[in-house]
Design a protein around this motif. Structure first.
Motif, PDB file in Angstrom:
ATOM      1  N   ASN A 109       0.822  -1.213   0.000  1.00 54.18           N
ATOM      2  CA  ASN A 109       0.000   0.000   0.000  1.00 54.18           C
ATOM      3  C   ASN A 109       0.858   1.265   0.000  1.00 54.18           C
ATOM      4  OD1 ASN A 109      -2.389  -1.421  -0.068  1.00 54.18           O
ATOM      5  ND2 ASN A 109      -2.702  -1.340   2.141  1.00 54.18           N
ATOM      6  N   ALA A 110       1.965   1.251   0.737  1.00 59.44           N
ATOM      7  CA  ALA A 110       2.868   2.403   0.748  1.00 59.44           C
ATOM      8  C   ALA A 110       3.480   2.633  -0.633  1.00 59.44           C
ATOM      9  CB  ALA A 110       3.965   2.198   1.784  1.00 59.44           C
ATOM     10  N   LEU A 111       3.871   1.552  -1.310  1.00 56.30           N
ATOM     11  CA  LEU A 111       4.433   1.683  -2.657  1.00 56.30           C
ATOM     12  C   LEU A 111       3.388   2.199  -3.645  1.00 56.30           C
ATOM     13  CD1 LEU A 111       6.598  -1.543  -2.962  1.00 56.30           C
ATOM     14  CD2 LEU A 111       7.413   0.796  -2.754  1.00 56.30           C
ATOM     15  N   ILE A 112       2.166   1.706  -3.542  1.00 56.33           N
ATOM     16  CA  ILE A 112       1.096   2.163  -4.435  1.00 56.33           C
ATOM     17  C   ILE A 112       0.804   3.640  -4.192  1.00 56.33           C
ATOM     18  CG2 ILE A 112      -1.384   1.958  -4.871  1.00 56.33           C
ATOM     19  CD1 ILE A 112       0.247  -0.133  -6.331  1.00 56.33           C
ATOM     20  N   ASP A 113       0.755   4.068  -2.944  1.00 57.61           N
ATOM     21  CA  ASP A 113       0.529   5.485  -2.643  1.00 57.61           C
ATOM     22  C   ASP A 113       1.639   6.354  -3.219  1.00 57.61           C
ATOM     23  OD1 ASP A 113      -1.824   4.962  -1.321  1.00 57.61           O
ATOM     24  OD2 ASP A 113      -0.947   5.080   0.692  1.00 57.61           O
ATOM     25  N   ARG A 114       2.876   5.904  -3.084  1.00 55.08           N
ATOM     26  CA  ARG A 114       4.008   6.676  -3.616  1.00 55.08           C
ATOM     27  C   ARG A 114       3.973   6.716  -5.140  1.00 55.08           C
ATOM     28  NH1 ARG A 114       6.001  10.744  -4.056  1.00 55.08           N
ATOM     29  NH2 ARG A 114       8.161  10.949  -4.632  1.00 55.08           N
ATOM     30  N   MET A 115       3.647   5.592  -5.771  1.00 54.16           N
ATOM     31  CA  MET A 115       3.552   5.544  -7.233  1.00 54.16           C
ATOM     32  C   MET A 115       2.433   6.461  -7.708  1.00 54.16           C
ATOM     33  SD  MET A 115       4.675   4.068 -10.116  1.00 54.16           S
ATOM     34  CE  MET A 115       5.227   2.385 -10.009  1.00 54.16           C
ATOM     35  N   SER A 116       1.302   6.444  -7.047  1.00 54.82           N
ATOM     36  CA  SER A 116       0.180   7.306  -7.405  1.00 54.82           C
ATOM     37  C   SER A 116       0.566   8.782  -7.281  1.00 54.82           C
ATOM     38  CB  SER A 116      -1.024   6.994  -6.511  1.00 54.82           C
ATOM     39  OG  SER A 116      -2.084   7.854  -6.801  1.00 54.82           O
ATOM     40  N   GLY A 117       1.255   9.122  -6.207  1.00 51.42           N
ATOM     41  CA  GLY A 117       1.711  10.502  -6.023  1.00 51.42           C
ATOM     42  C   GLY A 117       2.678  10.934  -7.104  1.00 51.42           C
ATOM     43  N   LYS A 118       3.591  10.064  -7.469  1.00 46.89           N
ATOM     44  CA  LYS A 118       4.567  10.369  -8.518  1.00 46.89           C
ATOM     45  C   LYS A 118       3.867  10.572  -9.857  1.00 46.89           C
ATOM     46  CE  LYS A 118       8.953  10.698  -9.533  1.00 46.89           C
ATOM     47  NZ  LYS A 118       9.734  11.806  -9.019  1.00 46.89           N
ATOM     48  N   LEU A 119       2.923   9.713 -10.197  1.00 48.70           N
ATOM     49  CA  LEU A 119       2.206   9.843 -11.463  1.00 48.70           C
ATOM     50  C   LEU A 119       1.293  11.069 -11.466  1.00 48.70           C
ATOM     51  CD1 LEU A 119       1.424   6.107 -12.231  1.00 48.70           C
ATOM     52  CD2 LEU A 119       3.188   7.546 -13.254  1.00 48.70           C
ATOM     53  N   ASN A 120       0.689  11.401 -10.326  1.00 48.64           N
ATOM     54  CA  ASN A 120      -0.121  12.616 -10.238  1.00 48.64           C
ATOM     55  C   ASN A 120       0.728  13.860 -10.433  1.00 48.64           C
ATOM     56  OD1 ASN A 120      -2.585  11.363  -9.890  1.00 48.64           O
ATOM     57  ND2 ASN A 120      -2.447  11.388  -7.657  1.00 48.64           N
ATOM     58  N   THR A 121       1.939  13.858  -9.901  1.00 53.34           N
ATOM     59  CA  THR A 121       2.854  14.977 -10.100  1.00 53.34           C
ATOM     60  C   THR A 121       3.215  15.124 -11.576  1.00 53.34           C
ATOM     61  OG1 THR A 121       3.782  14.669  -7.896  1.00 53.34           O
ATOM     62  CG2 THR A 121       5.109  15.917  -9.461  1.00 53.34           C
TER      63      THR A 121
END
Length: 130
Positions: A109-121
């Protein structure tokens, strides 16, 4: 300077590790009552080192075919060979497997949240900041 700076690739490797660990834990739980079954685990260091070496190349019959490689999904998985938890030779400790499952879910879940944040940026940058 690369637009992705290796972060997305690193997150992808982490997600691959988490998926392999999830499959291994599920296999251990499924075989909790199997006599002489030895529990398996995934080591992150072994996963990374063997992932580099475990590629399978495709056979190209023409020069115009695209060359690709596929990574093996069992990289970094090893058995606890000398460990017996139950009287029937089974090496699965259900409490340990459930704790590993919860830890792996938090990591995923932490990796998915970080990936989502990176792609949103990146999406914000592509849109021009709006």
């Amino acid at each position: 300077m690369s637009i992705f700076s290796g972060t997305i690739s690193s997150l992808e490797k982490g997600l691959d590790f988490s998926a392999t660990k999830q499959k291994t834990i599920a296999q251990n739980i499924a075989n909790v009552d199997t006599p002489n079954y030895k529990a398996k685990s995934v080591s992150f260091n072994e996963f990374l080192s063997s992932a580099k070496q475990s590629t399978i190349s495709a056979n190209r019959t023409q020069a115009k075919h695209i060359d690709f490689e596929t990574k093996s999904s069992t990289a970094g998985v090893f058995n606890y060979s000398n460990y017996s938890y139950n009287h029937n030779g089974n090496g699965v400790d259900m409490d340990k497997e459930q704790a590993n499952l919860a830890t792996n879910q938090i990591y995923y879940n932490a990796l998915i949240d970080r990936m989502s944040g990176k792609l949103n940026t990146l999406q914000t940058v592509v849109r021009g900041g709006s």
